[in-house]
Design a protein around this motif. Structure first.
Motif, PDB file in Angstrom:
ATOM      1  N   CYS A  13       0.830  -1.210   0.000  1.00  0.00           N
ATOM      2  CA  CYS A  13       0.000   0.000   0.000  1.00  0.00           C
ATOM      3  C   CYS A  13       0.866   1.262   0.000  1.00  0.00           C
ATOM      4  CB  CYS A  13      -0.929  -0.005   1.214  1.00  0.00           C
ATOM      5  SG  CYS A  13      -2.229  -1.254   1.141  1.00  0.00           S
ATOM      6  N   ILE A  14       1.929   1.263   0.792  1.00  0.00           N
ATOM      7  CA  ILE A  14       2.819   2.431   0.837  1.00  0.00           C
ATOM      8  C   ILE A  14       3.460   2.670  -0.520  1.00  0.00           C
ATOM      9  CG2 ILE A  14       4.932   3.368   1.857  1.00  0.00           C
ATOM     10  CD1 ILE A  14       4.233   1.865   4.432  1.00  0.00           C
ATOM     11  N   GLU A  15       3.910   1.581  -1.164  1.00  0.00           N
ATOM     12  CA  GLU A  15       4.575   1.703  -2.465  1.00  0.00           C
ATOM     13  C   GLU A  15       3.662   2.296  -3.527  1.00  0.00           C
ATOM     14  OE1 GLU A  15       5.930  -2.213  -3.396  1.00  0.00           O
ATOM     15  OE2 GLU A  15       7.828  -1.998  -2.305  1.00  0.00           O
ATOM     16  N   HIS A  16       2.354   2.081  -3.400  1.00  0.00           N
ATOM     17  CA  HIS A  16       1.414   2.548  -4.419  1.00  0.00           C
ATOM     18  C   HIS A  16       0.610   3.762  -3.963  1.00  0.00           C
ATOM     19  CE1 HIS A  16       2.313  -1.561  -5.799  1.00  0.00           C
ATOM     20  NE2 HIS A  16       2.083  -1.074  -7.001  1.00  0.00           N
ATOM     21  N   THR A  17       1.141   4.466  -2.946  1.00  0.00           N
ATOM     22  CA  THR A  17       0.507   5.693  -2.476  1.00  0.00           C
ATOM     23  C   THR A  17       1.436   6.876  -2.741  1.00  0.00           C
ATOM     24  OG1 THR A  17      -0.683   4.489  -0.741  1.00  0.00           O
ATOM     25  CG2 THR A  17      -0.480   6.868  -0.470  1.00  0.00           C
ATOM     26  N   LYS A  18       0.894   7.926  -3.307  1.00  0.00           N
ATOM     27  CA  LYS A  18       1.705   9.101  -3.633  1.00  0.00           C
ATOM     28  C   LYS A  18       2.025   9.916  -2.389  1.00  0.00           C
ATOM     29  CE  LYS A  18      -0.206   9.491  -8.320  1.00  0.00           C
ATOM     30  NZ  LYS A  18      -0.934  10.374  -9.275  1.00  0.00           N
ATOM     31  N   GLU A  19       2.898  10.888  -2.551  1.00  0.00           N
ATOM     32  CA  GLU A  19       3.283  11.752  -1.431  1.00  0.00           C
ATOM     33  C   GLU A  19       2.060  12.440  -0.836  1.00  0.00           C
ATOM     34  OE1 GLU A  19       6.368  14.500  -2.123  1.00  0.00           O
ATOM     35  OE2 GLU A  19       7.819  12.996  -2.777  1.00  0.00           O
ATOM     36  N   GLU A  20       2.124  12.605   0.474  1.00  0.00           N
ATOM     37  CA  GLU A  20       1.051  13.217   1.261  1.00  0.00           C
ATOM     38  C   GLU A  20      -0.225  12.363   1.262  1.00  0.00           C
ATOM     39  OE1 GLU A  20       0.401  17.236   0.113  1.00  0.00           O
ATOM     40  OE2 GLU A  20       2.440  17.882   0.609  1.00  0.00           O
ATOM     41  N   GLY A  21      -0.052  11.110   0.899  1.00  0.00           N
ATOM     42  CA  GLY A  21      -1.179  10.179   0.991  1.00  0.00           C
ATOM     43  C   GLY A  21      -1.205   9.520   2.358  1.00  0.00           C
ATOM     44  N   TRP A  22      -2.056   8.500   2.528  1.00  0.00           N
ATOM     45  CA  TRP A  22      -2.162   7.831   3.822  1.00  0.00           C
ATOM     46  C   TRP A  22      -2.457   6.345   3.657  1.00  0.00           C
ATOM     47  CZ3 TRP A  22      -6.874   5.600   3.979  1.00  0.00           C
ATOM     48  CH2 TRP A  22      -7.916   6.207   3.284  1.00  0.00           C
ATOM     49  N   VAL A  23      -2.019   5.591   4.651  1.00  0.00           N
ATOM     50  CA  VAL A  23      -2.334   4.156   4.762  1.00  0.00           C
ATOM     51  C   VAL A  23      -2.847   3.927   6.170  1.00  0.00           C
ATOM     52  CG1 VAL A  23      -1.426   1.806   4.739  1.00  0.00           C
ATOM     53  CG2 VAL A  23      -0.559   3.487   3.096  1.00  0.00           C
ATOM     54  N   ASP A  24      -4.023   3.324   6.276  1.00  0.00           N
ATOM     55  CA  ASP A  24      -4.673   3.157   7.578  1.00  0.00           C
ATOM     56  C   ASP A  24      -4.934   1.673   7.847  1.00  0.00           C
ATOM     57  OD1 ASP A  24      -6.053   4.243   9.947  1.00  0.00           O
ATOM     58  OD2 ASP A  24      -7.813   3.349   9.005  1.00  0.00           O
ATOM     59  N   ILE A  25      -4.641   1.230   9.072  1.00  0.00           N
ATOM     60  CA  ILE A  25      -4.889  -0.157   9.494  1.00  0.00           C
ATOM     61  C   ILE A  25      -5.931  -0.142  10.590  1.00  0.00           C
ATOM     62  CG2 ILE A  25      -3.879  -2.276  10.401  1.00  0.00           C
ATOM     63  CD1 ILE A  25      -1.456   0.231   9.177  1.00  0.00           C
ATOM     64  N   ASN A  26      -6.982  -0.931  10.413  1.00  0.00           N
ATOM     65  CA  ASN A  26      -8.071  -0.981  11.385  1.00  0.00           C
ATOM     66  C   ASN A  26      -8.339  -2.438  11.764  1.00  0.00           C
ATOM     67  OD1 ASN A  26     -10.859  -1.057  12.475  1.00  0.00           O
ATOM     68  ND2 ASN A  26     -10.819   1.122  12.008  1.00  0.00           N
ATOM     69  N   VAL A  27      -8.307  -2.734  13.076  1.00  0.00           N
ATOM     70  CA  VAL A  27      -8.510  -4.106  13.556  1.00  0.00           C
ATOM     71  C   VAL A  27      -9.745  -4.158  14.440  1.00  0.00           C
ATOM     72  CG1 VAL A  27      -7.473  -6.086  14.729  1.00  0.00           C
ATOM     73  CG2 VAL A  27      -6.002  -4.438  13.538  1.00  0.00           C
ATOM     74  N   SER A  28     -10.650  -5.079  14.122  1.00  0.00           N
ATOM     75  CA  SER A  28     -11.872  -5.258  14.918  1.00  0.00           C
ATOM     76  C   SER A  28     -12.152  -6.748  15.052  1.00  0.00           C
ATOM     77  CB  SER A  28     -13.058  -4.549  14.248  1.00  0.00           C
ATOM     78  OG  SER A  28     -13.261  -5.052  12.940  1.00  0.00           O
ATOM     79  N   GLN A  29     -13.129  -7.080  15.901  1.00  0.00           N
ATOM     80  CA  GLN A  29     -13.422  -8.498  16.146  1.00  0.00           C
ATOM     81  C   GLN A  29     -14.887  -8.686  16.475  1.00  0.00           C
ATOM     82  OE1 GLN A  29     -11.817 -10.649  19.757  1.00  0.00           O
ATOM     83  NE2 GLN A  29     -10.552 -11.664  18.204  1.00  0.00           N
ATOM     84  N   ASN A  30     -15.441  -9.821  16.012  1.00  0.00           N
ATOM     85  CA  ASN A  30     -16.790 -10.210  16.418  1.00  0.00           C
ATOM     86  C   ASN A  30     -16.744 -11.677  16.863  1.00  0.00           C
ATOM     87  OD1 ASN A  30     -16.836 -11.805  14.032  1.00  0.00           O
ATOM     88  ND2 ASN A  30     -17.673 -10.090  12.853  1.00  0.00           N
ATOM     89  N   ASN A  31     -17.900 -12.283  17.037  1.00  0.00           N
ATOM     90  CA  ASN A  31     -17.936 -13.662  17.541  1.00  0.00           C
ATOM     91  C   ASN A  31     -17.419 -14.680  16.529  1.00  0.00           C
ATOM     92  OD1 ASN A  31     -19.037 -12.857  19.989  1.00  0.00           O
ATOM     93  ND2 ASN A  31     -21.152 -13.015  19.227  1.00  0.00           N
ATOM     94  N   ILE A  32     -17.300 -14.284  15.282  1.00  0.00           N
ATOM     95  CA  ILE A  32     -16.929 -15.232  14.223  1.00  0.00           C
ATOM     96  C   ILE A  32     -15.471 -15.086  13.809  1.00  0.00           C
ATOM     97  CG2 ILE A  32     -17.458 -16.012  11.883  1.00  0.00           C
ATOM     98  CD1 ILE A  32     -20.303 -14.945  12.324  1.00  0.00           C
ATOM     99  N   TYR A  33     -15.010 -13.862  13.621  1.00  0.00           N
ATOM    100  CA  TYR A  33     -13.658 -13.680  13.115  1.00  0.00           C
ATOM    101  C   TYR A  33     -13.042 -12.371  13.598  1.00  0.00           C
ATOM    102  CZ  TYR A  33     -16.396 -10.949   9.715  1.00  0.00           C
ATOM    103  OH  TYR A  33     -17.272 -10.077   9.136  1.00  0.00           O
ATOM    104  N   THR A  34     -11.707 -12.307  13.459  1.00  0.00           N
ATOM    105  CA  THR A  34     -10.963 -11.063  13.668  1.00  0.00           C
ATOM    106  C   THR A  34     -10.699 -10.462  12.298  1.00  0.00           C
ATOM    107  OG1 THR A  34      -9.882 -11.975  15.630  1.00  0.00           O
ATOM    108  CG2 THR A  34      -8.873 -10.035  14.615  1.00  0.00           C
ATOM    109  N   GLN A  35     -10.990  -9.197  12.135  1.00  0.00           N
ATOM    110  CA  GLN A  35     -10.866  -8.537  10.832  1.00  0.00           C
ATOM    111  C   GLN A  35      -9.778  -7.466  10.857  1.00  0.00           C
ATOM    112  OE1 GLN A  35     -14.298  -7.547   8.075  1.00  0.00           O
ATOM    113  NE2 GLN A  35     -13.887  -5.522   8.889  1.00  0.00           N
ATOM    114  N   ILE A  36      -8.885  -7.557   9.878  1.00  0.00           N
ATOM    115  CA  ILE A  36      -7.825  -6.559   9.717  1.00  0.00           C
ATOM    116  C   ILE A  36      -8.043  -5.884   8.363  1.00  0.00           C
ATOM    117  CG2 ILE A  36      -5.344  -6.126   9.630  1.00  0.00           C
ATOM    118  CD1 ILE A  36      -4.978  -8.805  11.127  1.00  0.00           C
ATOM    119  N   VAL A  37      -8.325  -4.593   8.380  1.00  0.00           N
ATOM    120  CA  VAL A  37      -8.548  -3.837   7.144  1.00  0.00           C
ATOM    121  C   VAL A  37      -7.371  -2.886   6.937  1.00  0.00           C
ATOM    122  CG1 VAL A  37     -10.047  -2.222   5.925  1.00  0.00           C
ATOM    123  CG2 VAL A  37     -11.050  -3.987   7.406  1.00  0.00           C
ATOM    124  N   ILE A  38      -6.731  -3.004   5.789  1.00  0.00           N
ATOM    125  CA  ILE A  38      -5.601  -2.139   5.435  1.00  0.00           C
ATOM    126  C   ILE A  38      -6.014  -1.346   4.204  1.00  0.00           C
ATOM    127  CG2 ILE A  38      -3.163  -2.062   4.805  1.00  0.00           C
ATOM    128  CD1 ILE A  38      -2.958  -4.891   6.119  1.00  0.00           C
TER     129      ILE A  38
END
Length: 325
Positions: free
Chosen positions: A233-258
């Motif tokens: 994601c960093i390699e394909h993001t231009k200057e002054e861009g952003w990369v965000d990682i969000n981690v959440s969980q429910n009764n079924i799975y743990t979700q990692i969104v990048i």
């Protein structure tokens, strides 16, 4: 079957002769019995020969092309049992042949890929070595060439190590631990390893992790899988861009969104981004194209899934789901 039928016919004949007591009738019945037995034997013999001939023809076809019969054509009796056993044997042999053929093709492709990827750094090393033989070469240049050779050797070492790891993952030969790991233990090392890269490219790197999230996975390899995706994601993001990682969980799975707001991936290229050695347009020259493939294998080996959606000019979003049971 034939012997039983003959015994029955002879037994009935003698019973009739004994009851009748007539010599002429007895001779006639015995003659008819012999003729009947002869006809029955010929009929059964011809039928058996035809069945054996069909079996021989089938075996010849199997030998030539591993042909399998239809289950609906299976016969009863001993020949039917033999045909059934041949069917099982041929099915097993055909499956083994197919598996061995796939393995050989995989090895050929892997060796071809390694040869292709190693060729460029090896050419650079050869060139630098030849330049070092130049008469009156300054010490400064000599040291520069040595550093470049070391750099190319490190690249080859990294490439071979990762290719072997990827091949072990694809062959299900790399043991992965099942550890109780907190989400922070997974994400923070991956983010820390890429902070310098993000700073150099002037990309904001941030993460948000819900508290008290734990999951069962191999900490080291799962962290590497996440790190590979963040790096992409960093390699394909231009200057002054952003990369965000969000981690959440429910009764079924743990979700990692990048997610990033980078250049995005076109619909034509999106189906291939997890293929080994695939490099999307605009990738870095130093990119080899095995990071995402390795990440997918690591996630899948732990009964997880990884999905991606992207839109050119808007950005890309990777979603990892690691199931809790």
């Amino acid at each position: 079957m034939e012997l039983k039928l003959q015994i029955i016919i002879i037994g009935l004949t003698f019973i009739l002769c004994f009851v009748n007591g007539d010599v002429n009738a007895t001779c006639f019945l015995l003659g008819a019995c012999v003729l009947l037995i002869f006809v029955v034997s010929v009929v059964f013999h011809n039928k058996r020969e035809k069945e054996v001939e069909k079996m021989i023809t089938y075996l010849m076809k199997v030998q030539d092309g591993l042909e399998l019969p239809e289950l609906s054509q299976m016969k009863e009796g001993r020949l039917g049992i033999l045909q059934s056993e041949i069917y099982k044997l041929v099915a097993v042999l055909k499956e083994q042949y197919s598996g061995e053929h796939k393995q050989k093709k995989y090895l050929v492709d892997l060796l071809s890929d390694i040869s292709h990827q190693v060729k460029t750094p090896m050419t650079a090393i050869t060139l630098m070595s030849d330049l070092m033989k130049t008469p009156n070469l300054s010490e400064e240049k000599r040291i520069e060439y040595i550093h470049k050779i070391d750099s190319q050797i490190d690249k080859i070492t990294w490439l071979i190590r990762n290719l072997l790891t990827l091949s072990q993952l694809e062959a299900d030969m790399l043991p992965l631990k099942s550890e109780t790991v907190s989400a922070e233990e997974l994400i923070k090392p991956a983010v820390a390893a890429l902070e310098v890269m993000a700073d150099v490219r002037n990309v904001e790197l941030s993460s948000k992790i819900e508290p008290n999230i734990t999951l069962k996975c191999d900490r080291q390899w799962t962290t590497e899988a996440v790190e590979n995706i963040i790096k992409n994601c960093i390699e394909h993001t231009k200057e002054e861009g952003w990369v965000d990682i969000n981690v959440s969980q429910n009764n079924i799975y743990t979700q990692i969104v990048i997610k990033d707001n980078g250049v995005g991936i076109s619909k034509e290229n999106l189906p291939y981004i997890f293929d080994r050695f695939y490099k999307a347009p605009g990738s870095s020259n130093n990119s080899v194209g095995i990071g995402l493939s390795m990440s997918k294998q690591i996630i899948m080996r732990q009964s997880g899934i990884i999905d991606v959606k992207s839109e050119p000019g808007i950005g890309t979003e990777f979603t990892i789901k690691l199931y809790r049971k």
